[in-house]
Scaffold this active site. Structure first.
Site, PDB file in Angstrom:
ATOM      1  N   ARG A  56     -41.454  11.241 -18.183  1.00  0.00           N
ATOM      2  CA  ARG A  56     -41.130  13.577 -17.957  1.00  0.00           C
ATOM      3  C   ARG A  56     -41.661  14.548 -18.518  1.00  0.00           C
ATOM      4  O   ARG A  56     -41.572  13.702 -19.907  1.00  0.00           O
ATOM      5  CB  ARG A  56     -39.865  12.662 -17.561  1.00  0.00           C
ATOM      6  CG  ARG A  56     -38.724  14.313 -16.782  1.00  0.00           C
ATOM      7  CD  ARG A  56     -36.919  13.785 -16.539  1.00  0.00           C
ATOM      8  NE  ARG A  56     -37.088  15.513 -16.347  1.00  0.00           N
ATOM      9  CZ  ARG A  56     -35.836  15.973 -16.712  1.00  0.00           C
ATOM     10  NH1 ARG A  56     -35.026  14.971 -17.076  1.00  0.00           N
ATOM     11  NH2 ARG A  56     -35.423  17.225 -16.110  1.00  0.00           N
ATOM     12  N   HIS A  57     -41.965  15.025 -18.230  1.00  0.00           N
ATOM     13  CA  HIS A  57     -42.114  16.490 -19.350  1.00  0.00           C
ATOM     14  C   HIS A  57     -40.761  16.871 -20.127  1.00  0.00           C
ATOM     15  O   HIS A  57     -39.733  16.019 -20.316  1.00  0.00           O
ATOM     16  CB  HIS A  57     -41.844  17.611 -18.753  1.00  0.00           C
ATOM     17  CG  HIS A  57     -41.219  18.159 -17.406  1.00  0.00           C
ATOM     18  ND1 HIS A  57     -39.686  19.061 -17.724  1.00  0.00           N
ATOM     19  CD2 HIS A  57     -40.599  18.156 -15.998  1.00  0.00           C
ATOM     20  CE1 HIS A  57     -38.914  18.709 -16.621  1.00  0.00           C
ATOM     21  NE2 HIS A  57     -39.455  18.358 -16.210  1.00  0.00           N
ATOM     22  N   GLY A  58     -41.013  17.240 -21.163  1.00  0.00           N
ATOM     23  CA  GLY A  58     -40.125  17.465 -21.869  1.00  0.00           C
ATOM     24  C   GLY A  58     -39.127  18.402 -21.483  1.00  0.00           C
ATOM     25  O   GLY A  58     -38.883  19.013 -21.282  1.00  0.00           O
TER      26      GLY A  58
END
Length: 487
Positions: A88-90
């Protein structure tokens, strides 16, 4: 940069390796280290999908670049030959929709302050006035974009994985990395930051170039894999655009648990209860989480809620994830079949190449997506399933539920498949084994609770999904009227 009590807290660009130390040092210098400042950390476990990764892995607060090796990880004669990671993106900014709601709430508090001068019943400055004066620094352009802290999340994850699996992330393998990303900027920027972290691993002390200038080149955008839900007509029609699909979410908003918080917050902020609603309460709660995650500071928004409130608001968020991305409707998880099958195609190919004594063509595959990418896939595999569905009416019974999105898919969450080749295997079946890691911790198999599986056994367990789940058929709308598959 955030101004607090006359001091400037420069936390948004501080290296995450010193996040905790820098935060507490700054707070101490600004004379803000009061007992109430511990509220942020006490609320942190309940922020759902807005949870910081380090709140799930607290060891990272002291050493964000140092890998923690799970003692359950295979070693010895078993060598990792391939790693497939879904990431998942940050950490990101709020969406434009969330920012508009926050602006609405902020305006309500400012209007209230202009009526009574911002004084409480005792004449002292109250929380509502403090919130009215708190800088509203969020702007529409931010709209879910990756923040610097999110880039740190990715760079540090890259450093930890490269140290944990040095043979896979070797300099020799760098040119054979495969990166796939969602088209959303926060995912594309996350993949770029991950590559910069790998550059730092290979070239310590040297500043990384732009991703376009790296020998590897930019990641491949593939929304059919990373945003499969946008390409599933049945999901879009029966869940995403269906006004009744999230019935339990809306019912919980008007239920006794949320109404109690509504009345309490209205009294605390000294605003008419009719001016507030569940959505505004939720955006206030998430603003506490955004200020903490993005800037590392505890804002007055955190003082609006106590832990009991936080647990209720977490359940509201989990209800949405459950009914829209989890077990609420079968199509939520079945729409992810194409991604699940893609993962096993990579693993199959690596097994075949190893059996033929050929080099593994893609030793590391990194796929950057969303919480909405991970949750359906984990549900498809049978993880975090409670005996009873989450509903608007069983909050107390679900206090100890397995389905807690903040523990499963915080910012920078990751699901990793590691394929091993074992030299001393007695049979061909025993040569290849698989482990899964969730957020860098070994994830026991959903069906046996074992921490490792022969690859053949894992494949056989999910045979139905691998062979019979065809996205074109799963996502096709029924021609005739059919009953709902609500649990």
């Amino acid at each position: 940069m955030l101004r607090a009590s006359g001091c400037l807290l420069r936390t948004s660009v501080a290296p995450a390796a010193a996040l905790a130390a820098a935060l507490f040092s700054s707070l101490a210098r600004c004379s803000l280290l009061e007992p109430r400042d511990l509220v942020a950390s006490s609320l942190s476990p309940y922020f759902g999908t807005k949870t910081r990764y380090e709140d799930v892995n607290p060891l990272l607060l002291s050493g964000p670049e140092a890998p923690w090796r799970d003692p359950e990880l295979l070693e010895g004669s078993c060598t990792p030959v391939q790693l497939v990671a879904l990431i998942r993106h940050g950490t990101r900014y709020p969406t434009a929709k969330q920012i508009r709601k926050l602006r609405q709430l902020h305006g309500l508090l400012q209007a209230r302050g202009s009526r009574d001068g911002g004084a409480g019943s005792t004449g002292s400055r109250d929380l509502g006035a403090a919130l009215a004066d708190w800088p509203l620094w969020y702007a529409d352009w931010m709209d879910g974009q990756l923040v610097e802290k999110g880039r740190q999340d990715m760079r540090q994850l890259a450093l930890r994985l490269a140290s944990l699996f040095p043979a896979l992330f070797s300099r020799e393998n760098y040119g054979r990395l495969r990166l796939i990303t969602s088209s959303k900027h926060r995912c594309m920027d996350s993949s770029a930051a991950f590559l910069q972290g790998l550059w730092q691993h290979y070239h310590p002390g040297l500043p990384p170039p732009d991703v376009a200038d790296m020998e590897f080149g930019p990641p491949t955008v593939n929304d059919k894999l990373m945003r499969f839900f946008d390409h599933c007509e049945k999901f879009l029609t029966e869940v995403e655009k269906n006004a009744t699909a999230l019935y339990h979410v809306e019912a919980f908003k008007t239920g006794p648990e949320m109404q109690n918080i509504l009345k309490k917050v209205a009294a605390t902020l000294q605003v008419p209860v009719n001016d507030l609603n569940a959505d505004l309460l939720q955006v206030a709660f998430f603003t506490c989480s955004f200020d903490l995650a993005i800037k590392g500071v505890k804002s007055p928004w955190c003082d609006v809620f106590d832990i009991d409130d936080a647990k209720v608001l977490e359940y509201l968020n989990d209800l949405k994830q459950y009914w829209k991305r989890g077990y609420g409707y079968t199509i939520n998880s079945r729409s992810s079949c194409t991604l699940f099958q893609d993962i096993f195609r990579h693993l199959d190919k690596a097994v075949e190449q190893k059996q033929r004594s050929q080099p593994i063509s893609s030793p590391v595959i990194l796929q950057f997506g969303h919480a909405e990418t991970l949750l359906p896939l984990l549900s498809l595999m049978g993880y975090f399933k409670d005996k009873e569905p989450l509903t608007a009416y069983n909050y107390k019974e679900q206090m100890h539920r397995k389905f807690r999105s903040g523990l499963i898919v915080p910012y920078a969450s990751n699901l990793i498949f590691v394929l091993y080749h074992c030299e001393n295997a007695k049979t061909p079946k025993e040569q290849f084994r698989v482990q899964m890691l969730l957020n860098e911790k070994v994830l026991p198999l959903a069906y046996s609770q074992e921490t490792v599986s022969f690859y053949e056994d894992l494949r056989n367990h999910y045979k139905d999904i691998l062979q019979s789940c065809q996205t074109s058929e799963e996502c096709e709308l029924a021609r005739a009227n059919s009953t709902s598959d609500e649990l």
